[in-house]
Design an enzyme around this catalytic site. Structure first.
Site, PDB file in Angstrom:
ATOM      1  N   ASP A 152      -5.846 -33.468  25.773  1.00  0.00           N
ATOM      2  CA  ASP A 152      -4.917 -34.380  25.078  1.00  0.00           C
ATOM      3  C   ASP A 152      -3.664 -34.779  25.871  1.00  0.00           C
ATOM      4  OD1 ASP A 152      -6.792 -33.722  23.202  1.00  0.00           O
ATOM      5  OD2 ASP A 152      -5.400 -33.091  21.654  1.00  0.00           O
ATOM      6  N   ASP A 168      -7.304 -36.742  21.494  1.00  0.00           N
ATOM      7  CA  ASP A 168      -7.091 -36.792  20.065  1.00  0.00           C
ATOM      8  C   ASP A 168      -7.356 -38.254  19.693  1.00  0.00           C
ATOM      9  OD1 ASP A 168      -6.360 -34.812  18.184  1.00  0.00           O
ATOM     10  OD2 ASP A 168      -4.321 -35.596  18.007  1.00  0.00           O
ATOM     11  N   HIS A 212      -7.749 -40.338  16.343  1.00  0.00           N
ATOM     12  CA  HIS A 212      -7.733 -40.355  14.889  1.00  0.00           C
ATOM     13  C   HIS A 212      -7.931 -41.760  14.322  1.00  0.00           C
ATOM     14  CE1 HIS A 212      -6.435 -36.234  14.930  1.00  0.00           C
ATOM     15  NE2 HIS A 212      -5.280 -36.491  15.512  1.00  0.00           N
ATOM     16  N   HIS A 230      -0.318 -40.367  15.001  1.00  0.00           N
ATOM     17  CA  HIS A 230      -0.344 -40.300  16.472  1.00  0.00           C
ATOM     18  C   HIS A 230      -1.783 -40.499  16.940  1.00  0.00           C
ATOM     19  CE1 HIS A 230      -1.346 -36.309  14.962  1.00  0.00           C
ATOM     20  NE2 HIS A 230      -2.155 -36.227  16.014  1.00  0.00           N
ATOM     21  N   LYS A 254     -12.038 -36.247  19.630  1.00  0.00           N
ATOM     22  CA  LYS A 254     -11.958 -35.265  18.529  1.00  0.00           C
ATOM     23  C   LYS A 254     -10.943 -35.698  17.487  1.00  0.00           C
ATOM     24  CE  LYS A 254      -8.563 -32.483  20.912  1.00  0.00           C
ATOM     25  NZ  LYS A 254      -7.539 -32.714  19.883  1.00  0.00           N
ATOM     26  N   CYS A 310      -3.818 -27.648  20.149  1.00  0.00           N
ATOM     27  CA  CYS A 310      -5.147 -27.980  20.654  1.00  0.00           C
ATOM     28  C   CYS A 310      -5.575 -27.114  21.839  1.00  0.00           C
ATOM     29  CB  CYS A 310      -5.217 -29.472  20.963  1.00  0.00           C
ATOM     30  SG  CYS A 310      -5.164 -30.449  19.436  1.00  0.00           S
TER      31      CYS A 310
HETATM   32  C1  VGL Z   1      -2.237 -31.782  18.515  1.00  0.00           C
HETATM   33  C2  VGL Z   1      -0.919 -31.700  16.635  1.00  0.00           C
HETATM   34  C3  VGL Z   1      -1.660 -32.683  16.052  1.00  0.00           C
HETATM   35  C4  VGL Z   1      -2.508 -31.291  19.905  1.00  0.00           C
HETATM   36  C5  VGL Z   1      -2.996 -32.759  17.939  1.00  0.00           C
HETATM   37  O1  VGL Z   1      -3.106 -32.027  20.723  1.00  0.00           O
HETATM   38  O2  VGL Z   1      -2.123 -30.131  20.209  1.00  0.00           O
HETATM   39  N1  VGL Z   1      -1.199 -31.249  17.852  1.00  0.00           N
HETATM   40  N2  VGL Z   1      -2.695 -33.210  16.710  1.00  0.00           N
HETATM   41 ZN    ZN Z   2      -3.814 -34.952  16.079  1.00  0.00          ZN
END
Ligand code: VGL
Ligand code: ZN
Length: 187
Positions: free
Chosen positions: A8, A46, A48, A61, A86, A127
């Site tokens: 990420d 990430d 979404h 985000h 993911k 993550c």
């Molecule tokens: C993450 C919070 C929400 C991460 C992803 O990549 O650690 N943290 N979504």
């Molecule tokens: Zn996230």
């Protein structure tokens, strides 16, 4: 056989992004230096949908297809051989790269003969933690590269506690210098 996993390293997790990890962009040059030391380099994103239960816990985000979901512009993305997506569902946090919906990561690594996984990226306490604990459960020898990760630290100390938890679960903590020195010594 070892693989580098970049978790990420996306604009929204870097300073100026929607959910910035303090100093998150500091991992980029470290990861860039490590890439050439690994025959296999994978990265998670990430990814979404615009509406997801995940955004009840976090500010929106890394929405699919938006600039915030792009890799950090200085990351050597051309060296990334596979991208894992993911958190793609509307009721799915998808903290772990092993929950990627476009590739079964554990199967993929086994098929490629990977036994050792080196985890880098953002964020240590979410993550990176979830990915590392899943990697250990899946039986991979798992390393966390301590100077190539950064924590959200919602509560101060979360990052340090996550590192301890990963270590107690069987992960080894290494520095990028250790990896690069060992690499030089063997060539
Ligand atoms: C993450 C919070 C929400 C991460 C992803 O990549 O650690 N943290 N979504
Ligand atoms: Zn996230």
């Amino acid at each position: 056989m070892r693989a580098l996993l970049i978790v990420d390293v996306q604009n929204d997790f870097c300073p100026g992004g929607a959910l910035p990890v303090p100093d998150g962009d500091a991992v980029v040059p470290v990861i860039n230096r490590l890439m050439d030391a690994f025959p296999l380099v994978l990265a998670s994103k990430d990814w979404h949908p615009p509406e997801t239960i995940h955004f009840q816990k976090w500010p929106p985000h890394c929405v699919q297809g938006t600039p915030g979901a792009d890799f950090h512009p200085q990351l050597r993305a051309d060296k990334i051989q596979y991208v894992l997506l993911k958190g793609t569902g509307d009721r799915d946090d998808g903290y772990s790269a092993f929950e990627a919906t476009n590739l079964n990561l554990a199967e993929f690594l086994r098929q490629h003969g990977v036994t050792e996984l080196y985890v880098t990226g953002l964020a240590t306490d979410y993550c990176v933690r979830a990915t590392t604990l899943d990697a250990l459960r899946e039986g991979f020898r798992t390393y966390v590269v301590t100077d190539a990760v950064r924590a959200v630290d919602v509560t101060p100390g979360d990052g340090e506690r996550a590192l301890q938890e990963m270590q107690q679960a069987g992960a080894s903590l290494v520095s990028s210098a250790d990896i690069l020195q060992a690499e030089q010594a063997s060539t």
